[in-house]
Design an enzyme around this catalytic site. Structure first.
Site, PDB file in Angstrom:
ATOM      1  N   LYS A 189      11.877  -0.333  31.507  1.00 13.66           N
ATOM      2  CA  LYS A 189      11.315   0.724  30.685  1.00 13.66           C
ATOM      3  C   LYS A 189      11.447   2.059  31.418  1.00 13.66           C
ATOM      4  CE  LYS A 189       9.654  -1.671  27.155  1.00 13.66           C
ATOM      5  NZ  LYS A 189      10.021  -1.426  25.755  1.00 13.66           N
ATOM      6  N   ASP A 239      15.338   0.698  28.392  1.00 12.04           N
ATOM      7  CA  ASP A 239      14.730   1.006  27.097  1.00 12.04           C
ATOM      8  C   ASP A 239      13.934   2.299  27.240  1.00 12.04           C
ATOM      9  OD1 ASP A 239      13.564   1.085  24.636  1.00 12.04           O
ATOM     10  OD2 ASP A 239      12.489  -0.815  24.802  1.00 12.04           O
ATOM     11  N   GLU A 296      18.503   1.102  25.175  1.00 10.99           N
ATOM     12  CA  GLU A 296      17.837   0.827  23.912  1.00 10.99           C
ATOM     13  C   GLU A 296      17.068   2.062  23.443  1.00 10.99           C
ATOM     14  OE1 GLU A 296      14.664  -2.556  22.299  1.00 10.99           O
ATOM     15  OE2 GLU A 296      15.767  -2.857  24.165  1.00 10.99           O
ATOM     16  N   ASP A 307      16.708   0.252  18.030  1.00 11.30           N
ATOM     17  CA  ASP A 307      15.511  -0.587  17.923  1.00 11.30           C
ATOM     18  C   ASP A 307      14.565   0.013  16.890  1.00 11.30           C
ATOM     19  OD1 ASP A 307      13.304  -2.207  18.178  1.00 11.30           O
ATOM     20  OD2 ASP A 307      12.833  -1.634  20.235  1.00 11.30           O
ATOM     21  N   LYS A 340      13.458  -7.249  15.257  1.00 13.47           N
ATOM     22  CA  LYS A 340      12.097  -7.697  15.546  1.00 13.47           C
ATOM     23  C   LYS A 340      11.422  -8.048  14.230  1.00 13.47           C
ATOM     24  CE  LYS A 340      11.512  -4.961  19.771  1.00 13.47           C
ATOM     25  NZ  LYS A 340      10.871  -3.765  20.376  1.00 13.47           N
TER      26      LYS A 340
END
Length: 362
Positions: free
Chosen positions: A162, A189, A217, A242, A266
Protein backbone atom coordinates in the site's frame (compact mmCIF):
# COMPACT_ATOMS: atom_id res chain seq x y z
CA UNK A 1 -37.10 -25.69 -1.50
CA UNK A 2 -38.39 -22.22 -0.60
CA UNK A 3 -36.76 -19.41 1.33
CA UNK A 4 -38.80 -19.04 4.48
CA UNK A 5 -36.92 -16.44 6.53
CA UNK A 6 -33.67 -14.69 7.35
CA UNK A 7 -31.53 -13.34 10.20
CA UNK A 8 -28.72 -10.84 10.30
CA UNK A 9 -25.75 -11.04 12.62
CA UNK A 10 -22.58 -9.11 13.39
CA UNK A 11 -19.27 -10.91 12.88
CA UNK A 12 -16.35 -9.31 14.69
CA UNK A 13 -12.68 -10.32 14.54
CA UNK A 14 -9.62 -8.26 15.51
CA UNK A 15 -6.84 -7.85 12.96
CA UNK A 16 -3.32 -9.03 13.69
CA UNK A 17 -2.05 -5.51 12.97
CA UNK A 18 -3.92 -2.33 11.94
CA UNK A 19 -4.78 -2.16 8.24
CA UNK A 20 -3.76 1.18 6.75
CA UNK A 21 -4.23 2.53 3.22
CA UNK A 22 -4.30 5.98 1.65
CA UNK A 23 -8.08 5.98 2.32
CA UNK A 24 -8.53 4.56 5.85
CA UNK A 25 -7.22 2.76 8.92
CA UNK A 26 -9.02 -0.24 10.46
CA UNK A 27 -8.27 -2.37 13.51
CA UNK A 28 -11.15 -4.87 13.43
CA UNK A 29 -13.18 -6.77 10.88
CA UNK A 30 -16.82 -6.02 11.66
CA UNK A 31 -19.14 -7.40 9.00
CA UNK A 32 -22.82 -8.15 8.61
CA UNK A 33 -23.62 -11.83 8.02
CA UNK A 34 -26.94 -12.73 6.44
CA UNK A 35 -28.47 -16.18 6.95
CA UNK A 36 -31.28 -17.32 4.66
CA UNK A 37 -33.42 -20.23 5.88
CA UNK A 38 -35.39 -22.70 3.77
CA UNK A 39 -38.33 -25.04 4.11
CA UNK A 40 -35.89 -27.98 4.00
CA UNK A 41 -33.81 -26.72 6.91
CA UNK A 42 -30.87 -25.49 4.82
CA UNK A 43 -29.02 -22.28 5.72
CA UNK A 44 -27.36 -20.07 3.12
CA UNK A 45 -24.80 -17.51 4.29
CA UNK A 46 -23.38 -14.30 2.92
CA UNK A 47 -21.28 -11.48 4.33
CA UNK A 48 -20.85 -7.74 3.78
CA UNK A 49 -18.16 -5.43 5.19
CA UNK A 50 -18.70 -1.71 5.74
CA UNK A 51 -16.31 0.08 3.40
CA UNK A 52 -17.66 3.62 3.39
CA UNK A 53 -14.56 5.05 1.70
CA UNK A 54 -15.12 2.81 -1.35
CA UNK A 55 -18.73 1.60 -1.57
CA UNK A 56 -20.35 4.26 0.64
CA UNK A 57 -21.78 1.61 2.96
CA UNK A 58 -21.74 1.46 6.76
CA UNK A 59 -22.84 -1.28 9.16
CA UNK A 60 -26.12 0.57 9.62
CA UNK A 61 -26.80 1.01 5.93
CA UNK A 62 -26.00 -2.62 5.15
CA UNK A 63 -28.31 -3.82 7.91
CA UNK A 64 -31.10 -1.50 6.77
CA UNK A 65 -30.78 -2.52 3.11
CA UNK A 66 -30.83 -6.23 3.91
CA UNK A 67 -33.55 -6.16 6.56
CA UNK A 68 -35.80 -3.58 4.97
CA UNK A 69 -35.51 -4.27 1.26
CA UNK A 70 -33.41 -7.17 0.00
CA UNK A 71 -34.17 -10.14 2.24
CA UNK A 72 -37.95 -9.63 2.56
CA UNK A 73 -38.14 -9.71 -1.24
CA UNK A 74 -36.57 -13.20 -1.22
CA UNK A 75 -38.90 -14.83 1.31
CA UNK A 76 -41.35 -17.24 -0.29
CA UNK A 77 -39.31 -17.72 -3.45
CA UNK A 78 -37.90 -21.00 -4.77
CA UNK A 79 -34.17 -21.60 -4.37
CA UNK A 80 -34.16 -23.33 -7.77
CA UNK A 81 -35.05 -20.03 -9.47
CA UNK A 82 -31.49 -18.73 -9.15
CA UNK A 83 -31.62 -16.20 -11.99
CA UNK A 84 -34.88 -14.74 -10.69
CA UNK A 85 -33.52 -14.51 -7.14
CA UNK A 86 -30.44 -12.63 -8.34
CA UNK A 87 -32.64 -10.31 -10.38
CA UNK A 88 -34.82 -9.62 -7.34
CA UNK A 89 -31.75 -8.75 -5.29
CA UNK A 90 -30.43 -6.43 -8.00
CA UNK A 91 -33.74 -4.58 -8.34
CA UNK A 92 -34.65 -4.38 -4.66
CA UNK A 93 -32.73 -1.17 -3.92
CA UNK A 94 -30.40 1.22 -5.74
CA UNK A 95 -26.68 0.99 -4.91
CA UNK A 96 -25.80 -0.91 -1.72
CA UNK A 97 -23.50 -3.26 -3.61
CA UNK A 98 -22.03 -4.99 -0.54
CA UNK A 99 -25.46 -5.69 0.93
CA UNK A 100 -26.55 -7.12 -2.43
CA UNK A 101 -23.39 -9.21 -2.62
CA UNK A 102 -24.06 -10.71 0.81
CA UNK A 103 -27.58 -11.73 -0.20
CA UNK A 104 -26.41 -13.11 -3.55
CA UNK A 105 -23.67 -15.17 -1.90
CA UNK A 106 -26.27 -16.64 0.48
CA UNK A 107 -28.56 -17.47 -2.47
CA UNK A 108 -25.74 -19.15 -4.41
CA UNK A 109 -24.81 -21.06 -1.24
CA UNK A 110 -28.36 -22.40 -0.99
CA UNK A 111 -28.43 -23.26 -4.69
CA UNK A 112 -25.21 -25.25 -4.37
CA UNK A 113 -26.57 -27.09 -1.36
CA UNK A 114 -29.78 -27.91 -3.25
CA UNK A 115 -27.70 -29.29 -6.13
CA UNK A 116 -25.31 -31.12 -3.80
CA UNK A 117 -22.32 -29.46 -5.47
CA UNK A 118 -19.61 -27.01 -4.38
CA UNK A 119 -19.92 -23.59 -5.93
CA UNK A 120 -16.77 -23.84 -8.05
CA UNK A 121 -18.19 -26.90 -9.84
CA UNK A 122 -21.51 -25.13 -10.44
CA UNK A 123 -19.50 -22.35 -12.07
CA UNK A 124 -17.70 -24.81 -14.35
CA UNK A 125 -14.37 -25.02 -12.58
CA UNK A 126 -12.02 -27.85 -11.75
CA UNK A 127 -9.15 -26.46 -9.71
CA UNK A 128 -9.34 -26.31 -5.93
CA UNK A 129 -6.20 -24.42 -4.93
CA UNK A 130 -5.00 -20.81 -5.17
CA UNK A 131 -2.05 -18.78 -3.93
CA UNK A 132 -2.76 -15.34 -2.49
CA UNK A 133 -0.56 -12.34 -1.97
CA UNK A 134 -0.29 -10.56 1.40
CA UNK A 135 -0.99 -6.87 1.88
CA UNK A 136 1.62 -4.66 3.53
CA UNK A 137 -0.11 -1.60 5.01
CA UNK A 138 1.17 1.89 4.25
CA UNK A 139 3.49 3.01 7.02
CA UNK A 140 6.97 4.37 7.68
CA UNK A 141 9.51 2.77 5.33
CA UNK A 142 11.35 0.89 8.08
CA UNK A 143 8.08 -0.55 9.43
CA UNK A 144 7.01 -1.66 5.96
CA UNK A 145 10.40 -3.29 5.42
CA UNK A 146 9.99 -5.29 8.64
CA UNK A 147 6.46 -6.31 7.64
CA UNK A 148 7.66 -7.39 4.19
CA UNK A 149 10.52 -9.43 5.63
CA UNK A 150 8.12 -11.11 8.05
CA UNK A 151 5.70 -11.96 5.23
CA UNK A 152 8.47 -13.54 3.16
CA UNK A 153 9.61 -15.53 6.21
CA UNK A 154 6.05 -16.86 6.46
CA UNK A 155 6.28 -18.13 2.88
CA UNK A 156 4.48 -15.42 0.93
CA UNK A 157 5.93 -14.97 -2.55
CA UNK A 158 3.80 -12.02 -3.66
CA UNK A 159 3.36 -8.80 -1.68
CA UNK A 160 0.82 -6.04 -2.28
CA UNK A 161 2.32 -2.82 -0.99
CA UNK A 162 0.00 0.00 0.00
CA UNK A 163 1.29 3.42 -1.01
CA UNK A 164 -0.15 6.88 -1.58
CA UNK A 165 -0.25 8.31 1.94
CA UNK A 166 2.27 11.15 1.58
CA UNK A 167 3.45 10.37 -1.98
CA UNK A 168 6.84 11.98 -1.24
CA UNK A 169 7.58 8.92 0.91
CA UNK A 170 6.39 6.33 -1.62
CA UNK A 171 9.73 5.89 -3.34
CA UNK A 172 11.47 5.41 0.00
CA UNK A 173 8.80 2.88 1.01
CA UNK A 174 9.38 0.80 -2.11
CA UNK A 175 13.16 0.96 -1.74
CA UNK A 176 12.86 -0.35 1.81
CA UNK A 177 10.43 -3.13 0.86
CA UNK A 178 12.51 -4.27 -2.09
CA UNK A 179 15.67 -4.37 0.04
CA UNK A 180 13.84 -6.49 2.63
CA UNK A 181 12.21 -8.79 0.05
CA UNK A 182 14.52 -8.89 -3.01
CA UNK A 183 12.98 -12.06 -4.51
CA UNK A 184 9.30 -11.28 -3.91
CA UNK A 185 6.84 -10.32 -6.61
CA UNK A 186 5.84 -6.79 -5.65
CA UNK A 187 2.61 -5.13 -6.72
CA UNK A 188 1.58 -1.72 -5.38
CA UNK A 189 -1.81 -0.16 -4.62
CA UNK A 190 -2.16 3.63 -4.46
CA UNK A 191 -5.91 3.59 -3.63
CA UNK A 192 -6.62 6.63 -5.87
CA UNK A 193 -3.99 8.81 -4.15
CA UNK A 194 -2.04 10.23 -7.12
CA UNK A 195 -2.72 12.58 -9.99
CA UNK A 196 -2.13 11.07 -13.44
CA UNK A 197 1.15 12.92 -14.09
CA UNK A 198 2.33 12.31 -10.54
CA UNK A 199 1.64 8.60 -10.99
CA UNK A 200 3.68 8.38 -14.19
CA UNK A 201 6.58 10.29 -12.65
CA UNK A 202 6.62 8.12 -9.53
CA UNK A 203 6.34 4.88 -11.47
CA UNK A 204 9.13 5.91 -13.84
CA UNK A 205 11.35 6.71 -10.88
CA UNK A 206 10.55 3.40 -9.20
CA UNK A 207 11.35 1.37 -12.27
CA UNK A 208 14.49 3.42 -13.02
CA UNK A 209 15.81 2.29 -9.64
CA UNK A 210 15.20 -1.35 -10.54
CA UNK A 211 12.37 -1.89 -8.06
CA UNK A 212 10.78 -4.31 -10.56
CA UNK A 213 7.08 -3.76 -9.90
CA UNK A 214 4.57 -6.24 -11.28
CA UNK A 215 1.67 -3.76 -11.47
CA UNK A 216 0.15 -0.65 -9.93
CA UNK A 217 -3.44 -0.74 -8.72
CA UNK A 218 -5.79 2.25 -9.01
CA UNK A 219 -3.21 5.07 -9.20
CA UNK A 220 -5.80 7.85 -9.74
CA UNK A 221 -9.31 8.80 -8.60
CA UNK A 222 -11.98 6.22 -9.35
CA UNK A 223 -14.01 8.37 -11.75
CA UNK A 224 -10.99 9.81 -13.54
CA UNK A 225 -11.11 7.30 -16.39
CA UNK A 226 -9.26 9.68 -18.71
CA UNK A 227 -6.48 9.98 -16.14
CA UNK A 228 -6.42 6.21 -15.67
CA UNK A 229 -6.02 5.74 -19.43
CA UNK A 230 -3.24 8.36 -19.45
CA UNK A 231 -1.30 6.43 -16.80
CA UNK A 232 -1.89 3.16 -18.65
CA UNK A 233 -0.54 4.67 -21.88
CA UNK A 234 2.56 6.24 -20.32
CA UNK A 235 3.48 4.12 -17.31
CA UNK A 236 6.36 1.63 -17.44
CA UNK A 237 4.34 -0.43 -14.91
CA UNK A 238 1.12 -2.23 -15.96
CA UNK A 239 -2.02 -0.62 -14.51
CA UNK A 240 -4.91 -2.35 -12.76
CA UNK A 241 -8.35 -0.75 -12.37
CA UNK A 242 -9.98 -1.38 -8.98
CA UNK A 243 -12.25 1.32 -7.55
CA UNK A 244 -13.02 2.40 -11.13
CA UNK A 245 -14.82 -0.91 -11.74
CA UNK A 246 -18.09 -1.43 -9.88
CA UNK A 247 -20.18 -2.88 -12.69
CA UNK A 248 -19.93 -4.78 -15.97
CA UNK A 249 -20.59 -1.44 -17.73
CA UNK A 250 -17.60 0.11 -15.92
CA UNK A 251 -15.44 -2.80 -17.01
CA UNK A 252 -16.60 -2.56 -20.63
CA UNK A 253 -15.94 1.18 -20.74
CA UNK A 254 -12.38 0.69 -19.49
CA UNK A 255 -11.74 -2.31 -21.71
CA UNK A 256 -13.04 -0.61 -24.86
CA UNK A 257 -10.80 2.41 -24.27
CA UNK A 258 -7.77 0.47 -23.03
CA UNK A 259 -8.06 2.32 -19.76
CA UNK A 260 -6.19 -0.37 -17.82
CA UNK A 261 -4.11 -3.48 -18.37
CA UNK A 262 -5.93 -5.54 -15.70
CA UNK A 263 -9.28 -5.52 -13.90
CA UNK A 264 -9.71 -6.16 -10.18
CA UNK A 265 -13.00 -7.93 -9.41
CA UNK A 266 -14.42 -7.60 -5.91
CA UNK A 267 -17.80 -9.07 -5.07
CA UNK A 268 -18.53 -6.19 -2.70
CA UNK A 269 -18.07 -3.62 -5.46
CA UNK A 270 -20.08 -5.32 -8.18
CA UNK A 271 -22.97 -6.61 -6.07
CA UNK A 272 -22.26 -10.33 -6.10
CA UNK A 273 -21.38 -13.29 -8.24
CA UNK A 274 -23.74 -12.54 -11.14
CA UNK A 275 -22.07 -9.26 -12.07
CA UNK A 276 -18.64 -10.70 -11.31
CA UNK A 277 -19.30 -13.40 -13.91
CA UNK A 278 -20.33 -10.73 -16.42
CA UNK A 279 -17.10 -8.83 -15.81
CA UNK A 280 -15.14 -12.05 -16.32
CA UNK A 281 -16.93 -12.60 -19.63
CA UNK A 282 -16.15 -9.05 -20.78
CA UNK A 283 -12.49 -9.48 -19.86
CA UNK A 284 -12.38 -12.75 -21.78
CA UNK A 285 -13.65 -10.99 -24.92
CA UNK A 286 -10.84 -8.43 -24.70
CA UNK A 287 -8.18 -10.89 -23.63
CA UNK A 288 -7.57 -9.07 -20.35
CA UNK A 289 -6.57 -10.90 -17.18
CA UNK A 290 -8.32 -10.23 -13.88
CA UNK A 291 -7.46 -10.21 -10.22
CA UNK A 292 -9.89 -11.46 -7.59
CA UNK A 293 -9.77 -9.17 -4.58
CA UNK A 294 -11.58 -8.50 -1.34
CA UNK A 295 -12.26 -5.75 1.15
CA UNK A 296 -11.56 -6.39 4.83
CA UNK A 297 -13.72 -9.49 4.85
CA UNK A 298 -13.81 -12.65 6.91
CA UNK A 299 -14.11 -16.11 5.45
CA UNK A 300 -17.78 -16.27 4.41
CA UNK A 301 -17.58 -13.87 1.48
CA UNK A 302 -13.94 -14.60 0.73
CA UNK A 303 -14.85 -18.27 0.32
CA UNK A 304 -17.31 -17.25 -2.40
CA UNK A 305 -14.52 -15.31 -4.12
CA UNK A 306 -12.23 -18.35 -3.90
CA UNK A 307 -14.86 -20.50 -5.62
CA UNK A 308 -15.20 -17.93 -8.40
CA UNK A 309 -11.45 -17.72 -8.92
CA UNK A 310 -11.09 -21.49 -8.97
CA UNK A 311 -13.75 -21.67 -11.69
CA UNK A 312 -12.48 -18.99 -14.08
CA UNK A 313 -9.10 -19.08 -15.80
CA UNK A 314 -9.33 -15.39 -16.69
CA UNK A 315 -8.71 -14.71 -12.98
CA UNK A 316 -4.93 -15.11 -12.83
CA UNK A 317 -4.06 -12.94 -9.81
CA UNK A 318 -5.31 -13.47 -6.26
CA UNK A 319 -5.58 -10.92 -3.46
CA UNK A 320 -7.70 -12.76 -0.91
CA UNK A 321 -5.76 -12.20 2.28
CA UNK A 322 -8.64 -10.86 4.39
CA UNK A 323 -8.92 -13.99 6.56
CA UNK A 324 -5.12 -14.15 6.94
CA UNK A 325 -5.14 -10.63 8.39
CA UNK A 326 -7.58 -11.64 11.14
CA UNK A 327 -6.29 -12.91 14.49
CA UNK A 328 -9.10 -15.49 14.73
CA UNK A 329 -11.35 -17.39 12.34
CA UNK A 330 -14.98 -17.60 13.53
CA UNK A 331 -16.16 -19.51 10.43
CA UNK A 332 -16.56 -23.28 10.54
CA UNK A 333 -15.92 -24.82 7.13
CA UNK A 334 -15.43 -22.94 3.89
CA UNK A 335 -12.08 -22.41 2.21
CA UNK A 336 -8.94 -23.46 4.05
CA UNK A 337 -6.30 -20.74 4.51
CA UNK A 338 -2.74 -21.80 5.28
CA UNK A 339 -0.37 -18.90 4.73
CA UNK A 340 -0.28 -18.14 1.03
CA UNK A 341 -2.17 -21.33 0.11
CA UNK A 342 -5.97 -21.45 -0.17
CA UNK A 343 -7.79 -24.72 -0.84
CA UNK A 344 -11.40 -25.75 -1.27
CA UNK A 345 -13.29 -28.81 -0.11
CA UNK A 346 -16.15 -30.43 -1.99
CA UNK A 347 -18.76 -29.41 0.58
CA UNK A 348 -21.97 -28.29 -1.15
CA UNK A 349 -22.42 -24.58 -1.77
CA UNK A 350 -19.79 -22.67 0.17
CA UNK A 351 -19.15 -25.63 2.46
CA UNK A 352 -19.74 -23.51 5.58
CA UNK A 353 -21.55 -25.13 8.50
CA UNK A 354 -21.55 -22.36 11.13
CA UNK A 355 -20.28 -18.94 12.16
CA UNK A 356 -19.31 -18.92 15.82
CA UNK A 357 -19.74 -15.91 18.11
CA UNK A 358 -22.21 -14.32 15.71
CA UNK A 359 -24.20 -11.58 17.49
CA UNK A 360 -27.68 -11.53 15.98
CA UNK A 361 -29.15 -8.12 15.33
CA UNK A 362 -32.83 -8.84 15.94
Amino acid sequence: MKITGFRLGLLSAPLRVPFRTALREVGHVEDIVVELYTSDGAVGRGEAPPTAAVTGETLGSIQAALAGHICPALVGREVADLEELCSVISGSIVGNTSAKAAAEIAVWDLYGQACGLPLYKLLGGGRTALETDLTISVNHPETMAKDAAHAVAQGYRTLKIKVGENPDLDLARLRAVRAAAPEAVVRIDANQAWTPRQAVELLEAMQAEGLNLELVEQPVKARDLEGLAFVTAHSPVPVMADESVFSPLDAMTILQNHGADYINIKLMKCGGLSNALRIVSAAQVYGVECMIGCMLEAKVSVTAAVHLACAKGTITKVDLDGPALCSADPVVGGANFSGRDITLTDGPGLGISAVSNLRYLD
